[in-house]
Structures are given as structure tokens and as C-alpha cells.
Scaffold this active site. Structure first.
Site, PDB file in Angstrom:
ATOM      1  N   HIS A  87       0.813  -1.216   0.000  1.00  0.00           N
ATOM      2  CA  HIS A  87       0.000   0.000   0.000  1.00  0.00           C
ATOM      3  C   HIS A  87       0.851   1.274   0.000  1.00  0.00           C
ATOM      4  CE1 HIS A  87       0.340  -0.193   4.543  1.00  0.00           C
ATOM      5  NE2 HIS A  87       0.442   1.105   4.376  1.00  0.00           N
ATOM      6  N   ASP A 120       0.166  -7.636   1.320  1.00  0.00           N
ATOM      7  CA  ASP A 120       0.536  -6.222   1.481  1.00  0.00           C
ATOM      8  C   ASP A 120       2.048  -6.040   1.541  1.00  0.00           C
ATOM      9  OD1 ASP A 120       0.127  -3.512   1.583  1.00  0.00           O
ATOM     10  OD2 ASP A 120      -0.300  -3.448   3.739  1.00  0.00           O
ATOM     11  N   GLY A 161       3.267   6.671   7.756  1.00  0.00           N
ATOM     12  CA  GLY A 161       4.658   6.832   7.344  1.00  0.00           C
ATOM     13  C   GLY A 161       5.551   5.731   7.880  1.00  0.00           C
ATOM     14  N   ASN A 162       5.105   5.089   8.994  1.00  0.00           N
ATOM     15  CA  ASN A 162       5.852   3.954   9.544  1.00  0.00           C
ATOM     16  C   ASN A 162       5.641   2.685   8.724  1.00  0.00           C
ATOM     17  OD1 ASN A 162       5.681   5.319  12.687  1.00  0.00           O
ATOM     18  ND2 ASN A 162       7.517   4.164  12.113  1.00  0.00           N
ATOM     19  N   SER A 163       4.598   2.661   7.891  1.00  0.00           N
ATOM     20  CA  SER A 163       4.295   1.463   7.108  1.00  0.00           C
ATOM     21  C   SER A 163       5.503   1.033   6.285  1.00  0.00           C
ATOM     22  CB  SER A 163       3.120   1.727   6.176  1.00  0.00           C
ATOM     23  OG  SER A 163       1.933   1.901   6.892  1.00  0.00           O
ATOM     24  N   GLY A 182      -9.689 -17.773 -10.272  1.00  0.00           N
ATOM     25  CA  GLY A 182      -9.691 -16.752 -11.312  1.00  0.00           C
ATOM     26  C   GLY A 182     -11.021 -16.037 -11.420  1.00  0.00           C
TER      27      GLY A 182
END
Length: 436
Positions: free
Chosen positions: A166, A196, A270-272, A336
Site C-alpha cells: 500500500h 501487502d 509513514g511507519n508502514s 480466477g
């Protein structure tokens, strides 16, 4: 006859003793010298010797970890004790901090002539005509604008960096902010929305790389350190400390079920993508989420939550990272399809049209040439069973599929116009299909 090692006899009885041989004296002298040396060594310098022994053990473990590394890119560690001091947080900041970088997500913005983004003087009658008509200045231009930022962890000295998907999602370009302020362009090697995670590559060598640890040994209450760039590059390299609040949290985020470590170390936007580090100086998690709302008060105001952050365990991340580096995507078995859960709300909305609509997974789309399409499944079908097991949620569907391998055949039961139909579907590689 006296005992062989008994020297406690006197001259009055020496006629009754067997005289020891020269070899016996030699052995006893050597043993005595050896014992004396050992005693004097430890009496003279006990602390230094203990440190030397600890250093030797650490070196042996370090060499073993190096020899057993499964990849030259991802450095693995069997809970390697690389830090031994009275100030481990300081050591972590110095040793691991340089390996945590900023990741900046940029998008292209089309700028119209005249400096505006939505109009220019020529759009109005009083701005038309003149010598500038038809000139190059009338053509729109593009520029890069920061869309968001996060953090990343250097995992190899030649420039591979892991972050959250993300953080880079939707980017036209990505740059990395190294310690010291140097900003360098980065290539997106691969991304995986389900986990993620994403891997980047910068064209640099001799970079400081973090050591990836063993999250399976993490314990509740263990002290940990979070390193990242909260709120952007102005606070780059921020270090916060907390504990592991729980080791096995299962969260559902945007339809994805994820296993997480919970921590109360301060994590902010911002720590992600940053590092969650244990006191051995090894990365045990990738900081990803923070719970900010605990509930709603009687006046319908949000009740804020504090100290509830989540990180992807590094053991969960390692195989994903390896696949992203190797092939740019993650191989997973799948049908699918895209769809939605048919729940009470959906059934009520369609009650007048389809009163007998069942619970299940409503198929919105089937991937062209994918397993579901080849088997005959169509948009509008509702998946109600998989291998004979009733299906009502995506979690139930995914849990059964995860028990299979790519190429396995499963029986999918769908509801179509009031009838139940069975289809034999050969599971495909979802990651590979998404690249096509």
C-alpha cells in the site's frame, strides 16, 4: 599399597611404598602445571575471559548463520545475538537504523499552460488570440508530485528493499530516501496485494542491510523497537520502543485475512513498511497497520485507540519476498474470479427479484482464459460449495483453496437460475494470471 595419586605419605613408611615411575612423576607435573595455569588465568582476568567466551560463541553462531543462509539476498538468522550491551536500544538505532529508508510514492500530474491544473487563460474569450496562439506553451506538461510516503527495509547490500504494497500502490514512480538525505530512484520489482508486501531495487552497492530474524520465537511481553519515517521524511529514522502485545492476531483488512504481530510501540502514518526489531537487533516484523478508532461514544463521536499497532511477522514475509525477487509475483492457487459475499443485506435487496437467492460468493467477473472460465463458471453464478463444503464467506473459500496446490482439481458447486450445478475446476496460478 597406597593409592596411585596419594602423595600424603611420610618417610617412616616409605619402605612399604612402591616407588612411582618416572612416567608417573612426569604426568603429575604436567597436570599440576595445567591446573595452575587455568586457575591463575581466571583469577587474573575473570571478566575478560567471560567476554571472550561470549564473543567466541557469537562468532560461531554468526558463522553458522552465514553458512546456512538460504539466499544471498535475504540474510536469515536463528535468533542471532548480535547485540550485547547495557544500551541495546542505542545499539539497535546505530546498527539497524541505517537499513531503514524512506519510500516516496509519486504520480504524474498534467499541468495546463498558464500554471493551472484545470484551466488556462486561453479557455476564456479575453485570453484567446495573440502571438502565442498555437505555440508550444499551449501544450500541457507533466510533472511528478508526491502522492504519499512510507518506510522500507534494506535486505541486501546490493539494493533490494522490502516495504508494504500500500506504500507504493498506484505510483507512477518511486524514490527511496537513504540515511543522510540522498534520494535515489527505485524500481518496483514485484508487489503482492494479498500479503501487502512489495520489493524495490535501487542501483546502489555496499548498502547497510538489516538481518531478518525468526518471528516464531517472539514472545508476548518481549521488548521491541519500531524504526521508520512517521509523518514523512522530516521525521526520518524515528525510533520508538514498546512490547509485543500479542503474537498471533488474525485481522481482516479490505477482504484479506492477515496474521499479525501486535505491538504498543508507537506506529504512525509513514511507519508502514518499516522495521520491528527485537533486542538481538534482528527484524521480526514489518510495521503495517495501526488501530485508531476503538468505537463510537453515545454522542456518535469516535473513541480513539492508542498503542495498538500491527506488523507482518517476518516468517510470513520471507517466502513472499523471495518469490517477488525471483519472479515478480507470488504464486497462489485460485479460481480466477472476482465477486462479493451474498449476505443478508444483499439478499434483502434482491428479495423481490430473486427470493430464493442463497448465501455464497456471487461471481462478478471471471478472468479471461482462467480456470473458472475454462470450466464453465459465468458472471452471475453464486458459489455455494467447494469440494462439498458449504461456502458463505471469502475466508471459507480461501481456506479450502489454500489446502490445495496449483494444478489440483476441485469441485465448485454454483447456484444458477434456481439450479445447482457442479464444475470441475483445475486451480491456476493467480499471481501469473495477474501478470497477463
Amino acid at each position: 599399597m597406597s593409592d596411585f595419586y596419594n602423595f600424603d605419605y611420610d618417610d617412616d613408611h616409605k619402605d612399604y611404598k612402591q616407588k612411582p615411575s618416572f612416567f608417573t612423576y612426569l604426568v603429575l607435573v604436567l597436570v599440576g602445571i595445567l591446573i595452575g595455569v587455568i586457575i591463575m588465568y581466571y583469577i587474573g582476568n575473570p571478566v575478560q575471559n567471560q567476554q571472550a567466551i561470549g564473543s567466541t560463541e557469537a562468532n560461531e553462531q554468526s558463522n553458522a548463520a552465514s553458512d546456512n543462509a538460504s539466499s544471498p539476498i535475504i540474510v536469515s538468522s536463528d535468533n542471532l545475538p548480535i547485540l550485547k550491551s547495557d544500551n541495546p536500544i542505542v545499539d539497535i538505532s546505530k546498527n539497524v537504523g541505517p537499513a531503514v529508508v524512506g519510500v516516496i510514492n509519486k504520480v504524474e500530474i498534467v499541468q495546463r499552460p498558464g500554471g493551472g491544473f484545470f484551466f488556462n487563460p486561453g479557455d476564456f474569450p479575453w485570453g484567446q488570440g495573440g502571438d502565442n496562439e498555437g505555440s508550444d506553451s499551449d501544450q500541457p506538461s507533466t510533472r511528478q508530485q508526491e502522492q504519499g510516503s512510507g518506510s522500507g527495509i534494506i535486505i541486501s547490500s546490493d539494493g533490494y528493499i522490502v516495504t508494504n504494497n500500500h506504500v507504493v500502490e498506484g505510483a507512477d514512480s518511486v524514490t527511496v530516501l537513504l540515511q543522510g538525505g540522498e534520494e535515489v530512484p527505485a524500481k518496483i520489482v514485484g508487489t503482492d496485494r494479498d500479503s501487502d508486501l512489495a520489493v524495490l531495487k535501487v542501483d546502489k552497492n555496499n548498502l547497510p542491510a538489516a538481518t531478518l530474524g525468526d518471528s516464531s520465537k517472539t514472545q508476548t511481553g518481549e521488548i521491541v523497537v519500531a524504526i521508520g519515517n512517521p509523518l514523512g521524511k522530516d521525521l526520518a529514522g524515528t525510533v520508538t520502543m514498546g512490547v509485543i502485545s500479542a503474537t498471533d492476531r488474525t485481522l481482516t483488512v479490505e477482504g484479506r485475512t492477515m496474521k499479525m504481530l501486535q505491538t504498543d510501540a508507537a506506529i504512525n502514518p509513514g511507519n508502514s513498511g518499516g522495521a520491528l526489531v527485537d533486542l538481538n537487533g534482528t527484524v521480526i516484523g514489518i510495521n503495517t497497520l495501526k488501530e485508531v478508532v476503538a468505537g463510537i461514544d453515545p454522542s456518535y463521536g469516535a473513541i480513539s485507540a492508542e498503542g495498538i499497532g500491527f506488523a507482518i511477522p517476518i516468517d510470513e514475509a520471507k517466502p513472499i519476498i523471495e518469490q517477488l525477487i525471483k519472479q515478480g509475483y507470488v504464486s497462489r492457487p485460485g479460481l480466477g474470479i472476482t465477486g462479493l459475499e451474498i449476505n443478508d443485506i444483499i439478499r434483502q435487496q434482491y428479495a423481490n427479484i430473486t427470493p430464493d437467492m442463497p448465501y455464497g460468493i456471487g461471481v462478478n467477473e471471471v478472468m479471461p482464459g482462467g480456470p473458472a472460465e475454462k470450466a464453465g463458471i459465468k458472471p452471475g453464478d453464486i458459489i455455494i460449495k467447494l469440494d462439498g463444503t458449504e461456502i458463505k464467506t471469502f475466508d471459507q473459500l480461501q481456506n479450502i483453496i489454500k489446502q490445495h496446490k496449483i494444478g489440483d482439481e476441485v469441485t465448485v458447486t454454483v447456484w444458477r437460475n434456481g439450479k445447482e450445478l457442479d464444475f470441475n475446476v483445475q486451480l491456476g496460478d493467480l499471481g501469473k494470471m495477474s501478470q497477463q
